[in-house]
Design an enzyme around this catalytic site. Structure first.
Site, short mmCIF file in Angstrom:
data_model
loop_
_atom_site.label_atom_id
_atom_site.label_comp_id
_atom_site.label_asym_id
_atom_site.label_seq_id
_atom_site.Cartn_x
_atom_site.Cartn_y
_atom_site.Cartn_z
CG HIS A 1 -2.18 -0.81 0.97
ND1 HIS A 1 -2.24 -2.17 1.24
CD2 HIS A 1 -3.40 -0.48 0.49
CE1 HIS A 1 -3.43 -2.62 0.93
NE2 HIS A 1 -4.16 -1.62 0.47
N GLY A 2 2.08 1.20 0.41
CA GLY A 2 2.90 2.40 0.38
C GLY A 2 4.27 2.18 0.99
#
Length: 445
Positions: free
Chosen positions: A291-292
């Site tokens: 996700h990041g």
């Protein structure tokens, strides 16, 4: 479709189109070599080559800044020179191409001999930049043999308009309130009273669901319009009664990807409880990291890993004995605080936010400005909560059935099916034109 998908993708930066073309070529070439090889060892070498190159490119563009930042903080190495801009959609199409090569290796799908067809699969503008993650075997036949049906075209228009309205009207409106009441930065956070932080995080919780499920709705709807059928990506996750149930409903294409291509190949639950826990740890750490490139996303993944393990240890069996409302409250509280982890990329900001939610910043519970903002958006909050449940769908189904029983020819249904998409389109355009605030929440993924 291919030409316009490439134009659409290059709109964010033509130079990254070269990267997409190259990653598709790697997948196309290695899959053909895997299928054409008789020896298992040769197949494995080409599979390894594809995985190393695809994951390596994803790592360079998405995570190099993160690791150089860590190196810089440890040994003082300058990191500014290595700043790399994240190509839009790279996480989605990389996972799609990985699943394609692995499925060819497993013999679950035939290798695509036409490079352009595989490029269409990866670049198709419906889902290239924001998902869902579509398996090649799901659309392999439809790339060559699609049939466009009038009833599905009509359904596709309606589904697209619903997604557009969810994004342009609801998600963007939630975003503006969330940014005001649950901000980043120490000075901004301590200025918000505890009640405002709680409501702000609730708006963010609604925003992230409405935003991302809207992209999936639009992709599914556009697919129906031209003969592609994608699997559902969200199934009302905010009605879940456990964390396992939540993740069976949230971002289904990502959850099933990690299950089929990471968890099960690692051994799944076939090698004892200890190995199962290790496998889950790997999956949830990767889920967060996907996700990041930031520590808060890793912590977010590990946060859910802890609750999945607790439920595996018998807590889920105990939950089933409790009333449904209690189970739902438990699941939503866990998810709610999980979004605080997801929202604040700075660990310091996260700590300040959590302290502020319990009044430990000396910020009080409520002030006049926050109270006015909440009152001004109370109907938005109520409607977004309803929109996150299947209630509207059930009501629509009830009235449709009622009309069909009462009327020999259901004219009210026909009128609704004609007017509703137009009304949603007009309202969405009004929202987009009247409000320049249009955050692309999933850009970093």
């Amino acid at each position: 479709m291919l030409v316009f998908s490439l134009i659409f993708y290059s709109w964010a930066g033509p130079k990254y189109l070269i990267l997409l073309l190259g990653m598709v070529f790697i997948s196309w070439f290695t899959a053909i070599m895997i299928e054409g090889s008789r020896k298992k060892s040769v197949k494995r070498k080409y599979l390894t080559l594809a995985c190393v190159l695809l994951i390596g490119l994803l790592g360079i563009f998405k995570y190099l800044n993160f690791f150089t930042g860590i190196t810089s903080s440890l040994i003082g190495l300058p990191s500014e020179a290595t700043k790399i801009v994240l190509p839009v959609g790279i996480s989605f199409y990389t996972f799609q191409l990985l699943s394609y090569v692995v499925d060819v290796y497993r013999g679950e799908v035939a290798a695509q001999r036409k490079y352009w067809h595989l490029l269409l699969y990866a670049a198709l503008f419906h889902q290239c930049i924001a998902g869902p993650i579509v398996r090649y075997q799901l659309v392999a036949d439809e790339i060559d043999h699609r049939k466009v049906r009038v009833d599905e075209f009509s359904k596709g228009i309606m589904r697209f308009m619903v997604g557009l309205a969810k994004k342009a009207i609801l998600a963007n409106s939630c975003a503006s309130v969330a940014d005001a009441l649950f901000p980043s930065g120490h000075k901004a956070i301590v200025a918000i009273p505890a009640g405002g932080l709680w409501i702000g995080l609730l708006f963010y919780m609604l925003q992230i669901y409405l935003d991302f499920s809207a992209y999936s709705d639009m992709a599914i709807g556009m697919g129906w319009m031209i003969g592609f059928h994608y699997n559902e990506n969200f199934n009302y996750p905010y009605i879940a009664t456990s964390i396992k149930d939540f993740w069976n409903r949230w971002h289904i294409s990502l959850s099933t990807f990690f299950r089929d291509y990471v968890y099960i190949p690692l051994g799944g639950n076939r090698k004892g409880a200890r190995r199962r826990t290790i496998n889950l740890l790997v999956v949830w750490a990767l889920t967060g990291f996907w996700h990041g490139a930031s520590w808060n996303y890793i912590l977010w993944g590990l946060y859910f890993f802890v609750f999945i393990c607790i439920e595996n240890k018998g807590w889920l069996d105990k939950l089933k004995k409790l009333p449904g409302g209690v189970r739902h409250l438990y699941a939503m509280l866990v998810v709610y605080f999980g979004w605080a982890l997801f929202r604040q990329e700075s660990i310091a900001d996260l700590g300040t936010s959590l302290k502020g939610m319990f009044g430990l910043n000396g910020n009080g519970f409520m002030d006049m400005a926050t109270s006015i903002q909440i009152k001004n958006n109370i109907f938005l909050l109520i409607f977004c909560i309803i929109a996150s449940t299947p209630l509207i769908k059930y009501i629509g189904r009830f009235f449709r059935g009622l009309v069909n029983r009462v009327c020999r020819i259901p004219y009210p249904v026909y009128v609704y099916e004609m007017i509703a998409p137009i009304a949603l389109l007009i309202l969405s355009f009004m929202a987009l034109i009247g409000n320049s605030y249009n955050p692309f929440l999933y850009f970093q993924f």
